[in-house]
Design an enzyme around this catalytic site. Structure first.
Site, PDB file in Angstrom:
ATOM      1  N   GLU A  64      52.817 106.381  25.433  1.00  0.00           N
ATOM      2  CA  GLU A  64      53.095 107.792  25.182  1.00  0.00           C
ATOM      3  C   GLU A  64      52.091 108.716  25.856  1.00  0.00           C
ATOM      4  O   GLU A  64      52.448 109.779  26.362  1.00  0.00           O
ATOM      5  CB  GLU A  64      53.147 108.059  23.677  1.00  0.00           C
ATOM      6  CG  GLU A  64      54.385 107.538  22.981  1.00  0.00           C
ATOM      7  CD  GLU A  64      54.358 106.026  22.753  1.00  0.00           C
ATOM      8  OE1 GLU A  64      55.415 105.448  22.440  1.00  0.00           O
ATOM      9  OE2 GLU A  64      53.258 105.433  22.881  1.00  0.00           O
ATOM     10  N   HIS A 133      58.332 104.997  11.708  1.00  0.00           N
ATOM     11  CA  HIS A 133      59.644 105.366  12.227  1.00  0.00           C
ATOM     12  C   HIS A 133      60.305 106.474  11.407  1.00  0.00           C
ATOM     13  O   HIS A 133      61.460 106.804  11.654  1.00  0.00           O
ATOM     14  CB  HIS A 133      60.584 104.152  12.240  1.00  0.00           C
ATOM     15  CG  HIS A 133      60.237 103.120  13.277  1.00  0.00           C
ATOM     16  ND1 HIS A 133      59.113 102.360  13.199  1.00  0.00           N
ATOM     17  CD2 HIS A 133      60.883 102.746  14.410  1.00  0.00           C
ATOM     18  CE1 HIS A 133      59.071 101.529  14.242  1.00  0.00           C
ATOM     19  NE2 HIS A 133      60.131 101.757  14.996  1.00  0.00           N
TER      20      HIS A 133
END
Length: 329
Positions: A64, A133
């Site tokens: 990321e 998540h």
């Protein structure tokens, strides 16, 4: 439905909005983990690589910080990168890039280097996922000067807001409620004039209590309003839509009329967006308030195992309990 209207899900609206932005401007690029060949884990970018090629829809490594850092360079060179962070909890390796580079570049350069960049983050719970998540990190970005933060809640907003965010010369953190991706459909008119990006909206009129929500809890607030109506209580529901900057005008107007406010979000209550909204409402509407502004959110624990997440997330009953408490004053 006319030729210009169709029924779409949020996922479809975002896909169509990305496609329209890419058609209109060749400088718009999409990049992220599995966004190309797979079309994203939620299929938001489905078909884009096939139609626009691998140079404009880029499958990145699982890094990321590298994704966002590359996008910073692209934005400085005149591109408009749209970065997908696959899940909310994966954004933290890129947090340094976002806070130290993305948010500050325009200011640091005295306005000479805009940062036209969108960072898409699926956020919130309700999909039975494992750790990292289902988180709601919006307050951490809204607290950072230099970032704009918006949260869509429905298919039509998804279609328009993603295009407006891409067109912005400021970096936008674009939050998408993942459990709404493939939920109910809404009718989209592509010829309509959209509302401005950084505005809140009254989505249900009412007289007794103002209920404020954004992203996934807008549906919860609407369900609470419908349930309250069966008991003769009239709830006004406002979709905040923008978290930084907050558009408080419609909120103040509503609270001055109802005298009561409840704000709900999935994020932890402690130091969440609700705290800022409650403070501003108290400052501006103090003499109109009949009771304290109440907050309904996730508990102050790490996100729980999926089998008990529905006990963690604010639901209709918890919102209605807050409504009862505010009316009891």
């Amino acid at each position: 439905m006319s030729a210009s209207t169709q029924k779409i899900t949020l996922a479809k609206g975002l896909n169509m909005g990305l496609r329209k932005a890419m058609e209109d401007d060749p400088k718009v690029l999409v990049m992220g983990e599995d966004v190309g060949k797979l079309g994203g884990v939620f299929r938001i970018t489905d078909g884009l690589q096939k139609d626009f090629g691998e140079d404009r829809v880029i499958d990145s490594p699982l890094a990321e910080s590298g994704i966002v850092g590359t996008a910073v360079g692209l934005a400085l060179r005149g591109y408009r990168p749209v970065v997908e962070i696959q899940f909310d909890g994966f954004v933290y390796p890129a947090y340094d890039q976002i806070v130290c580079q993305v948010a500050k570049m325009h200011y640091r350069s005295k306005g000479r280097s805009p940062m036209p960049m969108v960072i898409r983050i699926p956020f919130g719970g309700g999909i039975g996922a494992v750790e990292h998540h289902s988180e709601s990190p919006e307050a951490q970005f809204a607290h950072t000067p230099g970032l704009k933060v918006v949260a869509c809640s429905n298919p039509v907003d998804g279609y328009w807001m993603i295009q407006q965010a891409i067109a912005s010369d400021d970096p936008v953190i674009f939050l998408e409620p993942k459990r709404q991706y493939h939920a109910e459909k809404a009718e989209l008119d592509e010829t309509a004039t959209p509302e401005p990006l950084f505005t809140s909206r009254v989505v249900r009129r009412g007289e007794d209590v103002t209920v404020l929500a954004y992203g996934p809890t807008v549906k919860t607030a609407m369900s609470a309003a419908e349930a309250a109506a069966t008991e003769g209580r009239s709830l006004e529901v406002i979709d905040l839509r923008t978290l930084s900057p907050l558009d408080m005008g419609p909120v103040y107007e509503s609270v001055r009329r109802t005298g009561r406010a409840v704000i709900t979000h999935e994020a932890h209550v402690n130091l969440g967006i609700g705290a800022e909204v409650a403070a501003r409402v108290t400052e501006e509407c103090f003499y109109s308030l009949e009771s304290p502004v109440l907050r309904v959110g996730g508990f102050d624990t790490p996100y729980p195992a999926s089998r008990i997440e529905e006990d963690f997330l604010p639901d209709l009953d918890r919102v209605l309990d807050a409504v009862d408490r505010t009316l009891a004053y």
